[in-house]
Write a protein that holds these residues in place. Structure first.
Motif, mmCIF file in Angstrom:
data_model
loop_
_atom_site.group_PDB
_atom_site.id
_atom_site.type_symbol
_atom_site.label_atom_id
_atom_site.label_comp_id
_atom_site.label_asym_id
_atom_site.label_seq_id
_atom_site.Cartn_x
_atom_site.Cartn_y
_atom_site.Cartn_z
ATOM 1 N N GLY A 1 -26.469 8.928 17.071
ATOM 2 C CA GLY A 1 -27.381 8.987 15.936
ATOM 3 C C GLY A 1 -26.716 9.315 14.612
ATOM 4 O O GLY A 1 -27.376 9.789 13.693
ATOM 5 N N MET A 2 -25.426 9.057 14.513
ATOM 6 C CA MET A 2 -24.724 9.343 13.257
ATOM 7 C C MET A 2 -24.827 8.166 12.291
ATOM 8 O O MET A 2 -24.883 7.015 12.711
ATOM 9 C CB MET A 2 -23.247 9.637 13.536
ATOM 10 N N LEU A 3 -24.844 8.496 11.022
ATOM 11 C CA LEU A 3 -24.794 7.480 9.976
ATOM 12 C C LEU A 3 -23.341 7.292 9.562
ATOM 13 O O LEU A 3 -22.565 8.249 9.560
ATOM 14 C CB LEU A 3 -25.600 7.927 8.754
ATOM 15 N N VAL A 4 -22.978 6.076 9.178
ATOM 16 C CA VAL A 4 -21.625 5.785 8.712
ATOM 17 C C VAL A 4 -21.728 5.144 7.339
ATOM 18 O O VAL A 4 -22.530 4.234 7.136
ATOM 19 C CB VAL A 4 -20.884 4.844 9.690
ATOM 20 N N LEU A 5 -20.915 5.625 6.422
ATOM 21 C CA LEU A 5 -20.867 5.078 5.070
ATOM 22 C C LEU A 5 -19.418 4.711 4.760
ATOM 23 O O LEU A 5 -18.510 5.519 4.991
ATOM 24 C CB LEU A 5 -21.398 6.116 4.079
ATOM 25 N N ALA A 6 -19.210 3.485 4.268
ATOM 26 C CA ALA A 6 -17.866 2.989 3.993
ATOM 27 C C ALA A 6 -17.322 3.580 2.691
ATOM 28 O O ALA A 6 -18.056 3.766 1.719
ATOM 29 C CB ALA A 6 -17.878 1.470 3.915
ATOM 30 N N LYS A 7 -15.998 3.859 2.714
ATOM 31 C CA LYS A 7 -15.292 4.319 1.514
ATOM 32 C C LYS A 7 -14.503 3.143 0.958
ATOM 33 O O LYS A 7 -13.997 2.342 1.738
ATOM 34 C CB LYS A 7 -14.319 5.463 1.844
ATOM 35 N N PRO A 8 -14.352 3.034 -0.331
ATOM 36 C CA PRO A 8 -14.829 3.988 -1.328
ATOM 37 C C PRO A 8 -16.356 3.951 -1.418
ATOM 38 O O PRO A 8 -16.958 2.889 -1.337
ATOM 39 C CB PRO A 8 -14.185 3.518 -2.631
ATOM 40 N N ILE A 9 -16.909 5.137 -1.547
ATOM 41 C CA ILE A 9 -18.367 5.232 -1.511
ATOM 42 C C ILE A 9 -18.974 4.794 -2.835
ATOM 43 O O ILE A 9 -18.414 5.028 -3.912
ATOM 44 C CB ILE A 9 -18.858 6.648 -1.138
ATOM 45 N N ASN A 10 -20.100 4.160 -2.705
ATOM 46 C CA ASN A 10 -20.907 3.770 -3.840
ATOM 47 C C ASN A 10 -21.832 4.950 -4.141
ATOM 48 O O ASN A 10 -22.521 5.429 -3.240
ATOM 49 C CB ASN A 10 -21.687 2.505 -3.445
ATOM 50 N N ARG A 11 -21.848 5.420 -5.356
ATOM 51 C CA ARG A 11 -22.641 6.589 -5.743
ATOM 52 C C ARG A 11 -24.103 6.456 -5.313
ATOM 53 O O ARG A 11 -24.679 7.346 -4.691
ATOM 54 C CB ARG A 11 -22.539 6.792 -7.257
ATOM 55 N N GLY A 12 -24.721 5.312 -5.597
ATOM 56 C CA GLY A 12 -26.124 5.083 -5.244
ATOM 57 C C GLY A 12 -26.338 5.059 -3.743
ATOM 58 O O GLY A 12 -27.311 5.610 -3.227
ATOM 59 N N GLY A 13 -25.433 4.410 -3.029
ATOM 60 C CA GLY A 13 -25.533 4.358 -1.571
ATOM 61 C C GLY A 13 -25.378 5.729 -0.944
ATOM 62 O O GLY A 13 -26.070 6.070 0.023
ATOM 63 N N PHE A 14 -24.464 6.524 -1.486
ATOM 64 C CA PHE A 14 -24.254 7.882 -0.977
ATOM 65 C C PHE A 14 -25.503 8.731 -1.195
ATOM 66 O O PHE A 14 -25.974 9.405 -0.273
ATOM 67 C CB PHE A 14 -23.044 8.529 -1.657
ATOM 68 N N ILE A 15 -26.046 8.684 -2.393
ATOM 69 C CA ILE A 15 -27.249 9.464 -2.701
ATOM 70 C C ILE A 15 -28.409 9.027 -1.810
ATOM 71 O O ILE A 15 -29.148 9.854 -1.278
ATOM 72 C CB ILE A 15 -27.604 9.364 -4.201
ATOM 73 N N GLN A 16 -28.556 7.718 -1.605
ATOM 74 C CA GLN A 16 -29.615 7.217 -0.739
ATOM 75 C C GLN A 16 -29.423 7.705 0.703
ATOM 76 O O GLN A 16 -30.391 8.123 1.355
ATOM 77 C CB GLN A 16 -29.630 5.695 -0.787
#
Length: 189
Positions: free
Chosen positions: A96-111
């Motif tokens: 159940g983990m979320l994965v976010l790709a780097k370099p992170i997009n500010r808007g995507g990270f906040i969302q």
């Protein structure tokens, strides 16, 4: 209770990540540098959410995320290099983990963080409801046990036992559960 645990081995990302987290409304944030440090911290404290900026100094971080998710009930966001984001997402989805790709997009990270906050609040509500149900179930078991004792040892019928508990609760201005506890104590001593 702290709202989030930020796990990050690279100091250059600490302040920018903290600034984004504060922008999301998170103020109660603990910080850790390694998986070992996190495992020590979580022995005494639970965190509803964690963000792991991979790789860590002593491990990659997805194993730590699995530990936090499965054993500590924590919502986890992994920040990983873009090249392995898809593979890592598949690897950790069962936990159940979320994965976010780097370099992170500010808007995507906040969302993603706001999604974690919403899920965390929903989980807290469900945990509260679950605890109420556990308490009710425990009380119902004691009441049933008291009825059985009244039937087996007191010579009551089931209807009489039920009526007795209700009547005693009204007379004593207390709950059926408290009366049932007293009955259980009386017949089991």
């Amino acid at each position: 209770m702290k709202e989030l645990l930020l796990i990050n081995s690279n100091d250059k990302y600490k302040e920018p990540l903290l600034a984004l987290l504060h922008q999301c409304g998170l103020k109660q944030i603990d910080f850790a540098y390694s998986g070992g440090e996190v495992r020590r911290l979580t022995q005494n404290q639970n965190y509803p959410m964690a963000i792991i900026n991979t790789p860590l100094a002593d491990e990659f971080g997805h194993e730590l995320g699995g530990y936090l998710s499965r054993q500590r009930g924590c919502l986890v966001l992994l920040l990983v290099k873009n090249e392995i984001a898809e593979e890592m997402s598949i690897k950790v989805q069962r936990d159940g983990m979320l994965v976010l790709a780097k370099p992170i997009n500010r808007g995507g990270f906040i969302q993603a963080v706001r999604l974690m906050i919403s899920c965390s609040q929903k989980i807290r509500l469900l945990q509260g409801e679950n605890e109420k149900l556990r308490t009710t179930l425990q009380q119902d078991r004691v009441i049933s046990r008291a009825k059985c004792l009244l039937i087996e040892q007191g010579g009551f019928t089931e209807e009489q036992a039920h009526h007795f508990l209700e009547q005693q609760a009204m007379n004593q201005r207390t709950t059926r559960y408290e009366v049932a506890r007293d009955v259980c104590a009386q017949y089991t001593d």
